[in-house]
Design an enzyme around this catalytic site. Structure first.
Site, short mmCIF file in Angstrom:
data_model
loop_
_atom_site.label_atom_id
_atom_site.label_comp_id
_atom_site.label_asym_id
_atom_site.label_seq_id
_atom_site.Cartn_x
_atom_site.Cartn_y
_atom_site.Cartn_z
CB CYS A 32 0.97 2.69 -61.78
SG CYS A 32 0.43 2.04 -63.43
CB CYS A 73 -2.01 0.39 -59.44
SG CYS A 73 -0.59 -0.67 -60.30
CD GLU A 106 -2.28 5.18 -62.97
OE1 GLU A 106 -3.04 4.19 -64.05
OE2 GLU A 106 -3.21 5.00 -62.22
CB CYS A 108 -2.20 1.22 -64.65
SG CYS A 108 -2.35 -0.32 -63.93
CG ASN A 115 -7.32 1.44 -67.96
OD1 ASN A 115 -7.87 2.80 -69.46
ND2 ASN A 115 -8.72 0.74 -67.48
CB ILE A 116 -3.78 -0.49 -73.70
CG1 ILE A 116 -4.30 0.79 -74.08
CG2 ILE A 116 -4.04 -1.83 -74.55
CD1 ILE A 116 -2.77 1.24 -74.84
CD GLU A 117 -9.68 -3.69 -69.36
OE1 GLU A 117 -10.11 -4.54 -69.31
OE2 GLU A 117 -9.22 -3.32 -67.74
N1 THU Z 1 -5.51 0.49 -63.56
C1 THU Z 1 -5.33 1.70 -64.54
O1 THU Z 1 -5.52 1.98 -65.47
N2 THU Z 1 -4.93 3.21 -63.48
C2 THU Z 1 -5.33 3.02 -61.73
O2 THU Z 1 -4.54 3.28 -61.41
C3 THU Z 1 -6.24 1.47 -61.09
C4 THU Z 1 -5.87 0.62 -62.72
C5 THU Z 1 -6.92 -0.50 -65.46
C6 THU Z 1 -6.08 -1.89 -64.55
C7 THU Z 1 -7.08 -2.22 -65.80
O3 THU Z 1 -7.65 -2.10 -66.64
C8 THU Z 1 -8.54 -1.34 -65.05
O4 THU Z 1 -7.81 -0.73 -64.71
C9 THU Z 1 -9.15 -2.66 -63.75
O5 THU Z 1 -7.61 -2.89 -62.38
#
Ligand code: THU
Length: 130
Positions: free
Chosen positions: A88, A85, A54, A52, A41-43
């Protein structure tokens, strides 16, 4: 293959860019050619721009011209096997076969294997626009 994918997802998870949530996720997808593509995941400071793990893994494969997906794994530091989520799941439904195996893993390496159909039943797809 399940173990190999989980290992790749764990490695990708170490590269997560998560300064806001501090919640790192890793994912890995296998294609017919035997290639494994990973994602983390890259915020972003503009929170909704976050992507996310995935989707990064799936987009990584697509950007490399490979869409023959066969198996998928996702790993996070959760108590239960991490549930992907809704966004995804919708992206998975665009590219994955309904019977495709998806391995959901947590910090204790407890893994729940589900199909896409189980994750996102009755999903909207291209056929609905005919
Ligand atoms: N996130 C994912 O990368 N995959 C998931 O299945 C659930 C959520 C990430 C998004 C965000 O960077 C962090 O988790 C919190 O929501």
């Amino acid at each position: 293959m399940k173990e190999k994918l989980i290992k790749a997802a764990k490695k990708a998870r170490t590269r997560a860019y998560v300064p806001y949530s501090n919640f790192a996720v890793g994912a890995a997808v296998l294609t017919e050619s035997g290639q494994v593509y990973t994602g983390c995941n890259i915020e972003n400071a503009a929170y909704p721009v976050t992507c996310c793990a995935e989707r990064v893994a799936i987009f990584n494969a697509l950007a490399n011209g490979d869409s023959a997906f066969v198996e998928f794994a996702v790993v996070a530091d959760t108590e239960r096997p991490v549930p992907p989520c809704g966004s995804c799941r919708q992206v998975m439904s665009e590219f994955f076969d309904p019977n495709m195996k998806i391995h959901l893993t947590n910090r204790n390496e407890q893994t729940k294997t589900v199909t896409l159909e189980a994750l996102l039943p009755f999903s909207f797809n291209a056929d609905d626009m005919d």
